[in-house]
Design a protein around this motif. Structure first.
Motif, PDB file in Angstrom:
ATOM      1  N   ALA A 103       0.826  -1.208   0.000  1.00  0.00           N
ATOM      2  CA  ALA A 103       0.000   0.000   0.000  1.00  0.00           C
ATOM      3  C   ALA A 103       0.859   1.256   0.000  1.00  0.00           C
ATOM      4  CB  ALA A 103      -0.931  -0.006   1.207  1.00  0.00           C
ATOM      5  N   LEU A 104       1.917   1.257   0.797  1.00  0.00           N
ATOM      6  CA  LEU A 104       2.830   2.408   0.812  1.00  0.00           C
ATOM      7  C   LEU A 104       3.555   2.537  -0.523  1.00  0.00           C
ATOM      8  CD1 LEU A 104       4.272   2.083   4.430  1.00  0.00           C
ATOM      9  CD2 LEU A 104       2.418   3.558   3.623  1.00  0.00           C
ATOM     10  N   GLY A 105       3.785   1.405  -1.186  1.00  0.00           N
ATOM     11  CA  GLY A 105       4.383   1.451  -2.524  1.00  0.00           C
ATOM     12  C   GLY A 105       3.467   2.106  -3.534  1.00  0.00           C
ATOM     13  N   VAL A 106       2.143   1.898  -3.395  1.00  0.00           N
ATOM     14  CA  VAL A 106       1.179   2.568  -4.282  1.00  0.00           C
ATOM     15  C   VAL A 106       1.269   4.083  -4.107  1.00  0.00           C
ATOM     16  CG1 VAL A 106      -1.274   2.911  -4.768  1.00  0.00           C
ATOM     17  CG2 VAL A 106      -0.391   0.610  -4.372  1.00  0.00           C
ATOM     18  N   VAL A 107       1.403   4.531  -2.866  1.00  0.00           N
ATOM     19  CA  VAL A 107       1.544   5.967  -2.604  1.00  0.00           C
ATOM     20  C   VAL A 107       2.794   6.506  -3.279  1.00  0.00           C
ATOM     21  CG1 VAL A 107       1.840   7.708  -0.805  1.00  0.00           C
ATOM     22  CG2 VAL A 107       0.296   5.782  -0.420  1.00  0.00           C
ATOM     23  N   ALA A 108       3.905   5.779  -3.140  1.00  0.00           N
ATOM     24  CA  ALA A 108       5.163   6.211  -3.767  1.00  0.00           C
ATOM     25  C   ALA A 108       5.023   6.266  -5.281  1.00  0.00           C
ATOM     26  CB  ALA A 108       6.293   5.262  -3.359  1.00  0.00           C
ATOM     27  N   ALA A 109       4.328   5.298  -5.864  1.00  0.00           N
ATOM     28  CA  ALA A 109       4.145   5.279  -7.318  1.00  0.00           C
ATOM     29  C   ALA A 109       3.309   6.463  -7.779  1.00  0.00           C
ATOM     30  CB  ALA A 109       3.471   3.973  -7.725  1.00  0.00           C
ATOM     31  N   VAL A 117       5.811   1.056 -11.258  1.00  0.00           N
ATOM     32  CA  VAL A 117       5.873   0.892  -9.805  1.00  0.00           C
ATOM     33  C   VAL A 117       4.464   0.704  -9.238  1.00  0.00           C
ATOM     34  CG1 VAL A 117       6.515   2.012  -7.628  1.00  0.00           C
ATOM     35  CG2 VAL A 117       8.020   2.183  -9.614  1.00  0.00           C
ATOM     36  N   LEU A 118       3.487   1.422  -9.801  1.00  0.00           N
ATOM     37  CA  LEU A 118       2.102   1.291  -9.342  1.00  0.00           C
ATOM     38  C   LEU A 118       1.621  -0.144  -9.493  1.00  0.00           C
ATOM     39  CD1 LEU A 118      -0.639   2.531  -8.421  1.00  0.00           C
ATOM     40  CD2 LEU A 118      -1.155   2.840 -10.861  1.00  0.00           C
ATOM     41  N   PHE A 119       1.819  -0.728 -10.663  1.00  0.00           N
ATOM     42  CA  PHE A 119       1.331  -2.084 -10.904  1.00  0.00           C
ATOM     43  C   PHE A 119       2.055  -3.091 -10.009  1.00  0.00           C
ATOM     44  CE2 PHE A 119      -0.347  -1.333 -15.506  1.00  0.00           C
ATOM     45  CZ  PHE A 119      -1.377  -0.585 -14.979  1.00  0.00           C
ATOM     46  N   ALA A 120       3.368  -2.917  -9.833  1.00  0.00           N
ATOM     47  CA  ALA A 120       4.115  -3.815  -8.950  1.00  0.00           C
ATOM     48  C   ALA A 120       3.625  -3.684  -7.507  1.00  0.00           C
ATOM     49  CB  ALA A 120       5.616  -3.518  -9.038  1.00  0.00           C
ATOM     50  N   ALA A 121       3.396  -2.454  -7.073  1.00  0.00           N
ATOM     51  CA  ALA A 121       2.941  -2.233  -5.697  1.00  0.00           C
ATOM     52  C   ALA A 121       1.542  -2.790  -5.479  1.00  0.00           C
ATOM     53  CB  ALA A 121       2.966  -0.739  -5.373  1.00  0.00           C
ATOM     54  N   LEU A 122       0.676  -2.702  -6.493  1.00  0.00           N
ATOM     55  CA  LEU A 122      -0.662  -3.258  -6.358  1.00  0.00           C
ATOM     56  C   LEU A 122      -0.628  -4.777  -6.188  1.00  0.00           C
ATOM     57  CD1 LEU A 122      -2.557  -1.076  -8.986  1.00  0.00           C
ATOM     58  CD2 LEU A 122      -3.095  -1.199  -6.546  1.00  0.00           C
ATOM     59  N   LEU A 123       0.306  -5.430  -6.865  1.00  0.00           N
ATOM     60  CA  LEU A 123       0.466  -6.870  -6.676  1.00  0.00           C
ATOM     61  C   LEU A 123       0.803  -7.201  -5.226  1.00  0.00           C
ATOM     62  CD1 LEU A 123       2.452  -7.877  -9.892  1.00  0.00           C
ATOM     63  CD2 LEU A 123       0.231  -8.785  -9.212  1.00  0.00           C
ATOM     64  N   VAL A 124       1.738  -6.423  -4.657  1.00  0.00           N
ATOM     65  CA  VAL A 124       2.153  -6.661  -3.275  1.00  0.00           C
ATOM     66  C   VAL A 124       1.022  -6.292  -2.307  1.00  0.00           C
ATOM     67  CG1 VAL A 124       3.873  -6.080  -1.510  1.00  0.00           C
ATOM     68  CG2 VAL A 124       4.551  -6.284  -3.907  1.00  0.00           C
ATOM     69  N   PRO A 183      -0.767  12.865  -4.485  1.00  0.00           N
ATOM     70  CA  PRO A 183      -2.031  12.957  -5.216  1.00  0.00           C
ATOM     71  C   PRO A 183      -3.213  12.531  -4.346  1.00  0.00           C
ATOM     72  CG  PRO A 183      -0.347  11.976  -6.612  1.00  0.00           C
ATOM     73  CD  PRO A 183       0.254  12.130  -5.239  1.00  0.00           C
ATOM     74  N   ALA A 184      -4.325  13.221  -4.489  1.00  0.00           N
ATOM     75  CA  ALA A 184      -5.474  12.998  -3.605  1.00  0.00           C
ATOM     76  C   ALA A 184      -5.952  11.551  -3.617  1.00  0.00           C
ATOM     77  CB  ALA A 184      -6.619  13.928  -4.004  1.00  0.00           C
ATOM     78  N   LEU A 185      -5.955  10.910  -4.800  1.00  0.00           N
ATOM     79  CA  LEU A 185      -6.459   9.549  -4.885  1.00  0.00           C
ATOM     80  C   LEU A 185      -5.552   8.527  -4.205  1.00  0.00           C
ATOM     81  CD1 LEU A 185      -7.876   9.465  -8.538  1.00  0.00           C
ATOM     82  CD2 LEU A 185      -9.162   9.490  -6.393  1.00  0.00           C
ATOM     83  N   ALA A 186      -4.331   8.924  -3.863  1.00  0.00           N
ATOM     84  CA  ALA A 186      -3.429   8.016  -3.151  1.00  0.00           C
ATOM     85  C   ALA A 186      -3.624   8.080  -1.641  1.00  0.00           C
ATOM     86  CB  ALA A 186      -1.971   8.341  -3.501  1.00  0.00           C
ATOM     87  N   GLY A 187      -4.407   9.048  -1.163  1.00  0.00           N
ATOM     88  CA  GLY A 187      -4.612   9.202   0.272  1.00  0.00           C
ATOM     89  C   GLY A 187      -5.127   7.952   0.960  1.00  0.00           C
ATOM     90  N   PRO A 188      -6.160   7.281   0.417  1.00  0.00           N
ATOM     91  CA  PRO A 188      -6.648   6.062   1.067  1.00  0.00           C
ATOM     92  C   PRO A 188      -5.593   4.961   1.181  1.00  0.00           C
ATOM     93  CG  PRO A 188      -8.313   6.909  -0.433  1.00  0.00           C
ATOM     94  CD  PRO A 188      -7.071   7.726  -0.669  1.00  0.00           C
TER      95      PRO A 188
END
Length: 432
Positions: A103-109, A117-124, A183-188
């Motif tokens: 989840a923290l990786g999604v924020v970084a992406a 990075v987003l797709f890799a982080a979503l897998l994790v 980005p706002a959508l990464a807040g959750p």
């Protein structure tokens, strides 16, 4: 006397001590599920919107659901194997920790605007989803057969608090993220990372003694007592027995309900945004949906124990069909129509998951349960990944109404499976 002291190194525990340990286990599982619910809500609510924003186009909007459910498939297998070998505490604790890092990786992406990075982080991140789902099994390890449905329901209803709160925090979390340069959508997903890590810590620190290891120890003692009258007890490394037929019936129920639910749910936020609904309204609809997935669990669990697994699984199919028809018929600008449709969608999934899980637990033993449960949850996750991936393509090629109808009618595939089961395997339709 503490539960730890009560079980100690004794090969078996009395009924009173077992009941106390079961109550303690339920409290710990409930705490982890509250946190886990907040973590899984992020991907459900804004995952599709984040991908749409970063890549553009509805065709890729289903990719996040496909990726984190695909990641949850791999995680389900690994968490199941780790639990089989080391117990629930280590397997579930590690699974939540990995999901938090994802989840923290999604924020970084999102900050780096890096889709790879987003797709890799979503897998994790999917590891958290798998672990949150598998935690329901920990609630059943020490439960009596006639109370398994209710034990599952206690674990699931606890998810409601976090899962319903998460979507309704989309706007404030978005504002917080913006002030932090995110980005706002990464807040959750920022909330998800913290919640998953906290859930892992709760299980790691507090799920002692491990309920699965205690149940396995008691089972081994029973086997040794039975075998001692005719031959030596089997060695610790002896073959693990295969599950009974009910496990595969339960798997079929959960797989079909998962495909139907994920396909419709994934594209609902995109459909709503296309009809000019705000993020707050999207959060409300998804919050109601997730609430319907978990909040009725106490009643569902009691019904599963009282009237049987098979009748409740059949109710899942008909409820999902009603959800698909309602979603297809509701005008795009009708908030009430979408709320009703997504509430029915969540309720049908709830019926199917609790009935299917009870069937699996009934048909397994502590010796083979985690491995079988992990394998079944892999199939559930892959089914969800397929539903999520196809949903965007279907909507892009046709429309949301077509997707909703397809998802609803797919759930009717449950009925012939259950009819065959009820006819040829009647004991599966009753309490064990």
């Amino acid at each position: 006397m503490s539960c730890d002291a009560a079980v100690g190194t004794s090969p078996v525990i009395g009924q009173a001590a077992r009941a106390r340990l079961q109550r303690r286990t339920l409290v710990v599982v409930m705490a982890s599920q509250v946190l886990g619910g907040a973590g899984l809500a992020a991907g459900v609510t804004v995952g599709a919107l984040l991908a749409q924003q970063m890549l553009g186009g509805d065709g890729v909007a289903g990719a996040p659901a496909a990726l984190y459910t695909l990641g949850s498939a791999a995680a389900a297998l690994l968490v199941g194997r780790a639990s089989q070998r080391f117990g629930r505490r280590i397997g579930l604790g590690a699974g939540f920790a990995v999901g938090g890092l994802g989840a923290l990786g999604v924020v970084a992406a999102a900050v780096a605007d890096n889709i790879v990075v987003l797709f890799a982080a979503l897998l994790v991140y999917g590891a958290g989803t798998a672990t949150n789902l598998q935690a329901r099994y920990a609630a059943t390890d020490l439960a009596r057969p006639t109370e398994r449905g209710r034990a599952i329901s206690v674990a699931m209803v606890s998810t409601t608090l976090g899962a319903v709160a998460g979507p309704n925090l989309v706007q404030p979390l978005g504002r917080l993220a913006t002030t932090l340069g995110i980005p706002a959508l990464a807040g959750p997903f920022l909330l998800a990372g913290i919640a998953y890590l906290a859930a892992g810590a709760v299980l790691w620190l507090l799920l002692r003694p491990d309920p699965l290891l205690i149940a396995r120890r008691a089972e081994n003692n029973i086997i040794e007592q039975a075998d001692s009258t005719v031959e030596r007890a089997p060695a610790a490394g002896s073959a693990v027995p295969p599950p009974r037929a009910g496990a595969w019936v339960g798997a079929a129920v959960m797989v079909l309900t998962q495909v139907s639910m994920v396909a419709i749910m994934t594209m609902t936020p995109v459909h709503m945004r296309a009809h000019h609904h705000g993020l707050g309204q999207v959060g409300l609809v998804i919050g109601v949906h997730i609430g319907a997935m978990y909040l009725p669990s106490l009643a569902t669990g009691a019904l599963v124990d009282r009237i049987g697994r098979i009748p409740m699984a059949a109710a899942a199919g008909t409820t999902l069909l009603a959800a698909g028809i309602t979603a297809a018929a509701a005008p795009g600008d009708s908030l009430v129509g979408l709320i009703v449709a997504l509430a029915l969608l969540g309720l049908g999934w709830n019926f199917g998951l609790i009935a299917g899980t009870a069937l699996v637990v009934d048909a397994t033993e502590p010796r083979n349960r985690p491995r079988v449960q992990g394998s079944i949850d892999v199939a559930i996750a892959l089914a969800g990944a397929g539903g999520g991936a196809v949903s965007g393509v279907v909507v892009s090629a046709t429309d949301y109404a077509t997707l909703a109808l397809c998802g609803g009618f797919l759930s009717l595939a449950l009925l012939p499976v259950l009819w065959w089961t009820r006819r040829d395997h009647a004991p599966l339709s009753r309490n064990p």
